[in-house]
Scaffold this active site. Structure first.
Site, short mmCIF file in Angstrom:
data_model
loop_
_atom_site.label_atom_id
_atom_site.label_comp_id
_atom_site.label_asym_id
_atom_site.label_seq_id
_atom_site.Cartn_x
_atom_site.Cartn_y
_atom_site.Cartn_z
N ASP A 164 -2.12 -3.97 5.63
CA ASP A 164 -2.68 -2.83 5.02
C ASP A 164 -1.91 -2.74 3.44
O ASP A 164 -0.79 -2.93 3.40
CB ASP A 164 -2.49 -1.69 5.73
CG ASP A 164 -3.48 -1.80 6.82
OD1 ASP A 164 -4.07 -2.76 7.28
OD2 ASP A 164 -3.69 -0.96 7.74
N HIS A 192 -9.59 -0.02 2.51
CA HIS A 192 -8.44 0.94 2.96
C HIS A 192 -8.44 2.16 1.98
O HIS A 192 -7.19 2.53 2.00
CB HIS A 192 -7.26 0.25 3.13
CG HIS A 192 -6.04 0.75 3.98
ND1 HIS A 192 -6.47 1.69 4.97
CD2 HIS A 192 -4.68 0.90 4.00
CE1 HIS A 192 -5.24 2.18 5.36
NE2 HIS A 192 -4.30 1.87 4.69
N HIS A 209 -5.19 5.58 -1.40
CA HIS A 209 -4.34 5.95 -0.39
C HIS A 209 -3.34 7.07 -0.32
O HIS A 209 -1.99 6.77 -0.29
CB HIS A 209 -3.40 4.73 -0.25
CG HIS A 209 -3.11 4.36 1.27
ND1 HIS A 209 -1.93 5.01 1.85
CD2 HIS A 209 -3.35 3.62 2.28
CE1 HIS A 209 -1.55 4.64 3.00
NE2 HIS A 209 -2.62 3.77 3.39
N HIS A 229 2.27 -4.40 6.83
CA HIS A 229 2.02 -4.17 5.29
C HIS A 229 2.45 -5.21 4.63
O HIS A 229 3.61 -5.64 4.62
CB HIS A 229 2.54 -2.70 5.19
CG HIS A 229 2.06 -1.66 5.98
ND1 HIS A 229 2.55 -1.36 7.26
CD2 HIS A 229 1.19 -0.77 5.56
CE1 HIS A 229 1.66 -0.26 7.55
NE2 HIS A 229 1.01 0.05 6.69
ZN LIG Z 1 -2.32 2.25 5.12
#
Ligand SMILES: [Zn+2]
Length: 215
Positions: free
Chosen positions: A9, A62, A66, A163
């Site tokens: 992510d 996503h 964010h 990540h």
């Molecule tokens: Zn995230």
């Protein structure tokens, strides 16, 4: 034996995403990259997501920025833009199932979505992809590996959040993948059904726990 699905992510990120892709290729593993729209919009970063797509990885949405979990956003226009702008930016790189992953500090909670987001995801036939393992690689560049083994071995099918960020954690990815296989991991690209409460826009599992209650 246990099944393990990996997701990365918050990229694409220079150097790190290429490094992750090289590592996955060496182990012949396919994963999903949940990208941020504002990063994908940078031409020099888009190449990384194009590479991931070309190498058989799936690309998911996503959010654009964010910054604030959607469950804590009050503005419907802002909420919709977080999802729609990103999906437009992903464009042809999108998986046909239109994967979307909300965020909320790694915790499954009602902060993940608001009603505007849920309505949009249903209307636009998104598939909501949650998770069942967060070894917190962004906080602990070395210690995440032991937690990841523990989490993966504790359930039959793990959907793990990692990540592709410049935290230093990904330098341990190669070792993690090799040892995971030695410990009986079977890598797969698809997601456990229990982690997808919304499938092609249809609610197929309880989702209320992930949506902020309306005032
Ligand atoms: Zn995230």
């Amino acid at each position: 034996m246990f099944d393990l699905t990996l997701t990365f992510d918050n990229g694409p990120e220079p150097v790190v995403t290429d490094f992750v892709l090289d590592t996955l290729a060496r182990h012949d593993i396919h994963a999903t990259f949940f990208v941020l729209g504002h990063k994908l919009a940078m031409p020099e970063r888009r190449r990384l997501t194009e590479r991931a797509h070309a190498e058989g990885h799936w690309i998911g949405n996503h959010t654009w920025s964010h910054v604030t979990p959607l469950g804590m956003l009050d503005d419907p226009g802002e909420t919709e833009a977080e999802i729609n702008r990103t999906q437009a930016e992903i464009g042809a790189l999108a998986h046909p199932r239109r994967y979307f992953r909300p965020f909320g500090g790694g915790k499954l909670s009602e902060r993940l979505l608001n009603q505007t987001a849920l309505d949009l995801l249903q209307r636009e036939h998104f598939t909501c992809v949650l998770w069942n393992a967060v070894p917190r690689d962004w906080e602990d560049a070395d210690g995440w590996v032991a937690r990841a083994f523990e989490q993966a071995a504790s359930q039959p099918w793990t959907l793990m959040v990692l990540h592709d960020l410049p935290t230093g954690a990904m330098k341990n990815l190669d070792r993690f993948l090799g040892e995971a296989r030695d410990r009986g991991a079977r890598f797969r690209q698809d997601f456990p059904p229990a982690c997808m409460p919304l499938l092609d826009g249809k609610i197929v599992a309880p989702i209320d726990d992930y949506v902020t209650a309306a005032d």
